[in-house]
Design an enzyme around this catalytic site. Structure first.
Site, mmCIF file in Angstrom:
data_model
loop_
_atom_site.group_PDB
_atom_site.id
_atom_site.type_symbol
_atom_site.label_atom_id
_atom_site.label_comp_id
_atom_site.label_asym_id
_atom_site.label_seq_id
_atom_site.Cartn_x
_atom_site.Cartn_y
_atom_site.Cartn_z
ATOM 1 N N GLU A 1 7.342 10.562 2.336
ATOM 2 C CA GLU A 1 5.869 10.646 2.370
ATOM 3 C C GLU A 1 5.365 11.102 1.005
ATOM 4 O OE1 GLU A 1 3.081 10.057 4.386
ATOM 5 O OE2 GLU A 1 2.136 10.816 2.544
ATOM 6 N N GLY B 1 -2.872 9.501 8.110
ATOM 7 C CA GLY B 1 -4.295 9.540 8.419
ATOM 8 C C GLY B 1 -4.655 10.499 9.539
ATOM 9 N N VAL C 1 12.335 -1.416 -3.177
ATOM 10 C CA VAL C 1 13.287 -1.588 -2.068
ATOM 11 C C VAL C 1 14.099 -2.844 -2.401
ATOM 12 C CG1 VAL C 1 13.523 -2.057 0.406
ATOM 13 C CG2 VAL C 1 11.697 -0.547 -0.387
ATOM 14 N N HIS D 1 -11.217 2.159 8.439
ATOM 15 C CA HIS D 1 -10.326 1.425 9.351
ATOM 16 C C HIS D 1 -9.833 0.139 8.720
ATOM 17 C CE1 HIS D 1 -12.850 3.482 12.704
ATOM 18 N NE2 HIS D 1 -11.971 4.299 12.170
ATOM 19 N N GLY E 1 -0.916 0.053 10.131
ATOM 20 C CA GLY E 1 -2.150 -0.724 10.252
ATOM 21 C C GLY E 1 -2.048 -2.128 9.677
HETATM 22 C C1 LIG Z 1 -12.115 10.116 7.491
HETATM 23 C C2 LIG Z 1 -11.354 9.223 8.441
HETATM 24 C C3 LIG Z 1 -11.636 9.277 9.804
HETATM 25 C C4 LIG Z 1 -10.927 8.456 10.695
HETATM 26 N N1 LIG Z 1 -11.162 8.582 12.044
HETATM 27 C C5 LIG Z 1 -10.451 7.831 12.913
HETATM 28 C C6 LIG Z 1 -10.617 8.001 14.317
HETATM 29 O O1 LIG Z 1 -11.400 8.826 14.784
HETATM 30 N N2 LIG Z 1 -9.849 7.243 15.148
HETATM 31 C C7 LIG Z 1 -8.969 6.311 14.672
HETATM 32 O O2 LIG Z 1 -8.332 5.637 15.470
HETATM 33 N N3 LIG Z 1 -8.782 6.148 13.354
HETATM 34 C C8 LIG Z 1 -9.490 6.883 12.460
HETATM 35 N N4 LIG Z 1 -9.278 6.737 11.113
HETATM 36 C C9 LIG Z 1 -8.333 5.688 10.671
HETATM 37 C C10 LIG Z 1 -6.881 6.154 10.791
HETATM 38 O O3 LIG Z 1 -6.703 7.333 10.065
HETATM 39 C C11 LIG Z 1 -5.969 5.044 10.271
HETATM 40 O O4 LIG Z 1 -6.289 3.831 10.911
HETATM 41 C C12 LIG Z 1 -4.515 5.368 10.541
HETATM 42 O O5 LIG Z 1 -4.182 6.612 9.980
HETATM 43 C C13 LIG Z 1 -3.612 4.285 9.966
HETATM 44 O O6 LIG Z 1 -2.287 4.576 10.361
HETATM 45 P P1 LIG Z 1 -1.051 3.924 9.623
HETATM 46 O O7 LIG Z 1 0.125 4.052 10.509
HETATM 47 O O8 LIG Z 1 -1.432 2.571 9.167
HETATM 48 O O9 LIG Z 1 -0.757 4.791 8.310
HETATM 49 P P2 LIG Z 1 -1.490 6.017 7.660
HETATM 50 O O10 LIG Z 1 -1.913 6.979 8.705
HETATM 51 O O11 LIG Z 1 -2.506 5.500 6.708
HETATM 52 O O12 LIG Z 1 -0.310 6.706 6.857
HETATM 53 C C14 LIG Z 1 0.349 6.110 5.791
HETATM 54 C C15 LIG Z 1 1.062 7.201 5.007
HETATM 55 O O13 LIG Z 1 1.963 6.581 4.100
HETATM 56 C C16 LIG Z 1 1.962 7.277 2.875
HETATM 57 N N5 LIG Z 1 2.407 6.334 1.841
HETATM 58 C C17 LIG Z 1 1.787 5.210 1.422
HETATM 59 N N6 LIG Z 1 2.531 4.560 0.507
HETATM 60 C C18 LIG Z 1 3.657 5.306 0.339
HETATM 61 C C19 LIG Z 1 4.804 5.144 -0.502
HETATM 62 N N7 LIG Z 1 4.957 4.088 -1.330
HETATM 63 N N8 LIG Z 1 5.763 6.103 -0.468
HETATM 64 C C20 LIG Z 1 5.638 7.172 0.376
HETATM 65 N N9 LIG Z 1 4.570 7.363 1.183
HETATM 66 C C21 LIG Z 1 3.588 6.428 1.179
HETATM 67 C C22 LIG Z 1 0.520 7.728 2.725
HETATM 68 O O14 LIG Z 1 0.460 8.858 1.875
HETATM 69 C C23 LIG Z 1 0.138 8.062 4.166
HETATM 70 O O15 LIG Z 1 0.372 9.406 4.468
HETATM 71 C C24 LIG Z 1 -9.956 7.546 10.207
HETATM 72 C C25 LIG Z 1 -9.670 7.498 8.831
HETATM 73 C C26 LIG Z 1 -10.352 8.322 7.952
HETATM 74 C C27 LIG Z 1 -10.019 8.258 6.485
#
Ligand SMILES: Cc1cc2nc3c(=O)[nH]c(=O)nc-3n(C[C@H](O)[C@H](O)[C@H](O)COP(=O)(O)OP(=O)(O)OC[C@H]3O[C@@H](n4cnc5c(N)ncnc54)[C@H](O)[C@@H]3O)c2cc1C
Ligand code: SF4
Length: 522
Positions: free
Chosen positions: A32, A83, A226, A456, A489
């Protein structure tokens, strides 16, 4: 091999993968790039930019990142838990149309197939109905009554522990295997990080349990390459290259693994895969970077002018109104004192021409100087303001590409360019403003440049029946490679029209269910 699976990113997709793979007996490492945060590490308000924002060039290593493209501005999360640290906890289920459209349509009867995984995801994330409405929500209720659609108003379903406020309690979710928790105080600060240990972030459920099963988590490291070992299709495993994301001078590391799961969120995964397609992973589908979607959102703030109200009380998103078949509106808030967003806000004006918008802004300042003076200089912005989050299921898609400088850029793929000036949203802003006697402002990028913002962002490595129609198959396996998956996502293959984290969690659970136990491998 050092590991069976390396998971890149610890958001929703990465955390589910970490737990389920570790339960199946695999040796797992989660990498992470963000930091580990304990409750008291979160900022007291968003004026603490160093802890709120992720801008490594300025040495800001907080939980929220802002990325601006030509067609869209994206906010996303960073840190152990991805997120979930910054999100507003809302967990709606999409309507049927989502399961029957997009590039994944026809690969499965998704609504039926995913039903048990939604149930599992809701249980794991500790979903509960918001038990208390506050001023911002009551404003939405009043607006619904004014529009004669009061039956469409409801409190949200959220990932929050509503035990006794601020009182420590033994793990309420996992039969004592999870961490101790405290009840929600309704302080409204979920989007700057919960300092009360009440928000069900991923480090308190999936990641916590994965670690207990032996999964390792390496924070503050970013994966940048990778490479398949020997064979070009990864059947002999991969080398994963990483370096520190927070130190100026850092040691590069090389890790060997049988499989890799890309879970860096759309911005992390698509950016990395676009780079690797030119270099280490050339077999990736040509569809990579396509079908990028938002929920067709608009974010408009309304500041109430009545002094006795406190719009920062409550949970980050306390209520929701289904305004028509395709659209809905949620009430968002920040905790008292988190007023920094006002620096990026201008009076809310609409229209396709930037000159006319500038003129309208000037006119607003001249006509109502007292109101804007109050918004910017007198009242606490968060205490007096709600953010109206409007979303639609109607679809348009963007494409992300890599330019000659290695930057990711956007272009329009199908449908109209996303816009912050959606007619239904404009009408709802007016109606809410009337309901609470307020003044509306919006993000300067929207008002000046006409670039909509989203929290989103979805798609870019979507499902298809083969590499000509998608980047991954219906079980999230990347076409053209062995033991390579996209689980975040980026895999979302249609517009859910609602906040997507529950859906990402459910699809990740489904993908993990297709992987056999380590001891059953032939
Ligand atoms: C302010 C805000 C409010 C939100 N409210 C809601 C809500 O109420 N309900 C809802 O459903 N969604 C909400 N969302 C959206 C939600 O946060 C995202 O849709 C969700 O987190 C996406 O999940 P994910 O699995 O795609 O990855 P993410 O949760 O985006 O996590 C990806 C992680 O990978 C890490 N990363 C990226 N590239 C690398 C790399 N090369 N090496 C190592 N680490 C890496 C990043 O640092 C991050 O921590 C909100 C978002 C924000 C910003
Ligand atoms: S409202 Fe406050 S206490 Fe409740 S989950 Fe959000 S940040 Fe935590």
């Amino acid at each position: 091999m050092d590991y069976d699976y390396v998971i890149i990113g610890s958001g929703f997709g990465g955390s589910v993968s970490a737990l389920r793979l570790s339960e199946k007996g695999y040796k797992v490492l989660v990498v992470e790039k963000g930091k580990w945060f304990k409750a008291k590490d979160f900022p007291k308000s968003n004026w603490n930019f160093k802890k709120w924002l992720w801008v490594p060039y300025l040495r800001f290593f907080g939980i929220m990142k802002l990325s601006v493209f030509k067609h869209i501005a994206i906010i996303s999360g960073t840190g152990v838990g991805g997120g979930s640290l910054v999100y507003a906890n809302t967990l709606p289920t999409p309507k049927s149309a989502f399961f029957k459209s997009g590039s994944w349509n026809e690969l499965n009867d998704w609504e039926k197939e995913l039903k048990p995984y939604y149930t599992l995801a809701l249980r794991m994330l500790g979903a509960a109905k918001n038990p208390k409405l506050f001023d911002g929500d009551l404003g939405l209720k009043k607006m619904a009554e004014n529009l004669n659609i009061q039956g469409k108003f409801s409190p949200t379903r959220v990932a929050i522990f509503f035990g006794k406020p601020n009182q420590k309690q033994k793990d309420p979710y996992f039969g004592g295997k999870g961490p101790n928790r405290s009840g929600c105080t309704f302080c409204g600060a979920c989007m700057t990080g919960c300092r009360h240990n009440a928000k069900n972030t991923l480090d308190k459920n999936y990641l916590y349990l994965a670690q207990a099963n032996g999964a390792e988590i390496m924070a503050e490291n970013e994966v940048y390459d990778v490479r398949p070992i020997r064979n070009s299709n990864g059947s002999q495993g991969y080398e994963v290259l990483l370096k520190s994301s927070t130190k100026i001078f850092s040691r590069h590391q090389k890790i060997k693994t049988k499989g890799v799961i890309f879970s860096g969120g759309v911005l992390g995964t698509v950016k990395l895969l676009l780079k690797l397609k030119n270099k280490s992973l050339p077999n990736l589908s040509e569809k990579l970077g396509e079908d990028i979607r938002s929920n067709n959102e608009t974010l408009v703030s309304v500041t109430g002018l009545e002094k006795e109200k406190n719009y920062s009380k409550g949970i980050a998103i306390g209520s929701i109104l289904d305004t028509d078949e395709n659209s809905h509106l949620e009430i968002c808030r920040y905790g008292e004192g988190s007023d920094a967003w006002k620096l990026a806000h201008l009076p809310y004006v609409t229209g396709s021409n930037v000159i006319s918008r500038l003129f309208k802004i000037l006119l607003k300042f001249l006509k109502h100087p007292g109101e804007y003076f109050k918004i910017y200089f007198v009242n606490g912005w968060a205490k007096n303001t709600v953010v109206l989050l409007f979303m639609q299921t109607l679809d348009s898609t963007l494409k992300f590409k890599r330019n000659a400088l290695g930057q990711m850029t956007s272009s329009i793929s199908t449908g109209k360019a996303p816009t912050p000036f959606i007619p239904e949203s404009i009408q709802l802003v007016k109606a809410y403003r009337k309901a609470i006697n307020g003044v509306s402002t919006s993000f300067a990028l929207e008002t000046l440049a006409g670039i909509p913002s989203t929290a989103h962002i979805l798609g870019g490595a979507v499902m298809g029946k083969d590499a000509t129609t998608g980047v991954i198959d219906k079980n999230n396996k990347v076409f053209g490679y062995e033991q390579l998956y996209v689980i975040d996502g980026a895999m979302i293959s249609a517009n859910p029209g609602v906040n997507p984290s529950l859906t990402i969690t459910a699809i990740a659970e489904h993908a993990m269910d297709q992987i056999v136990m380590k001891n059953e491998l032939s």
